[in-house]
Write a protein that holds these residues in place. Structure first.
Motif, mmCIF file in Angstrom:
data_model
loop_
_atom_site.group_PDB
_atom_site.id
_atom_site.type_symbol
_atom_site.label_atom_id
_atom_site.label_comp_id
_atom_site.label_asym_id
_atom_site.label_seq_id
_atom_site.Cartn_x
_atom_site.Cartn_y
_atom_site.Cartn_z
ATOM 1 N N ALA A 40 -17.330 -2.355 -113.853
ATOM 2 C CA ALA A 40 -17.088 -3.656 -114.463
ATOM 3 C C ALA A 40 -16.937 -3.509 -115.974
ATOM 4 O O ALA A 40 -17.397 -2.525 -116.560
ATOM 5 N N MET A 41 -16.270 -4.494 -116.567
ATOM 6 C CA MET A 41 -16.139 -4.547 -118.016
ATOM 7 C C MET A 41 -16.476 -5.962 -118.477
ATOM 8 O O MET A 41 -16.437 -6.908 -117.688
ATOM 9 N N ALA A 42 -16.780 -6.081 -119.759
ATOM 10 C CA ALA A 42 -17.182 -7.382 -120.284
ATOM 11 C C ALA A 42 -16.718 -7.563 -121.722
ATOM 12 O O ALA A 42 -16.509 -6.586 -122.440
ATOM 13 N N TRP A 43 -16.582 -8.812 -122.082
ATOM 14 C CA TRP A 43 -16.347 -9.198 -123.476
ATOM 15 C C TRP A 43 -17.544 -10.020 -123.955
ATOM 16 O O TRP A 43 -18.023 -10.902 -123.237
ATOM 17 N N TYR A 44 -17.990 -9.709 -125.154
ATOM 18 C CA TYR A 44 -19.035 -10.467 -125.823
ATOM 19 C C TYR A 44 -18.493 -10.923 -127.177
ATOM 20 O O TYR A 44 -17.474 -10.409 -127.659
ATOM 21 N N CYS B 134 -15.924 -5.493 -126.716
ATOM 22 C CA CYS B 134 -15.893 -5.162 -125.296
ATOM 23 C C CYS B 134 -17.045 -4.200 -124.989
ATOM 24 O O CYS B 134 -17.539 -3.485 -125.864
ATOM 25 N N PHE B 135 -17.471 -4.232 -123.739
ATOM 26 C CA PHE B 135 -18.628 -3.455 -123.287
ATOM 27 C C PHE B 135 -18.272 -2.803 -121.965
ATOM 28 O O PHE B 135 -17.773 -3.456 -121.038
ATOM 29 N N PHE B 136 -18.545 -1.507 -121.878
ATOM 30 C CA PHE B 136 -18.200 -0.751 -120.672
ATOM 31 C C PHE B 136 -19.139 0.429 -120.539
ATOM 32 O O PHE B 136 -19.245 1.262 -121.449
#
Length: 111
Positions: free
Chosen positions: A33-37, A95-97
């Motif tokens: 999964a990947m995310a944006w903060y 972004c967070f990975f």
């Protein structure tokens, strides 16, 4: 450690759109999964959106219906399409990975 390179930030007027990109340098991209903060001075980092390996997306309440997260596994890149931008969307977006953070990209919404 995974390196993440973000791009696409800038200055936009209220109601405008921007698309952020985050490219990952890794051979292990597809199954994660990947995310944006985002973060503004003096505040904690806020989760904006997440996308799983099978492209299931979730959004923070403040951006639902306006932002869209997507991913291109061939390019090892995640995107954040931001529409109907508001001044309160002004922040540094990260972004967070897999435990790694990008360097951040500034988004400023102002007339």
């Amino acid at each position: 450690q995974v390196q993440l390179v973000e791009s696409g930030g800038g200055l936009v007027q209220p109601g405008g759109s921007l698309r952020l990109s985050c490219a990952a340098s890794t051979n292990f991209f597809v199954g994660y999964a990947m995310a944006w903060y985002r973060q503004t001075p003096g505040k904690e980092r806020e989760l904006v959106a997440t996308i799983t390996s099978n492209r299931s997306a979730k959004y923070g309440d403040s951006v639902k219906g306006r932002f869209t997260i997507s991913r291109d596994n061939a390019k090892k890149t995640v995107y954040l399409q931001m529409d109907s931008l508001k001044p309160e969307d002004t922040a540094v977006y990260y972004c967070f990975f897999r435990g790694s953070w990008g360097q951040g990209t500034q988004v400023t919404v102002s007339s």
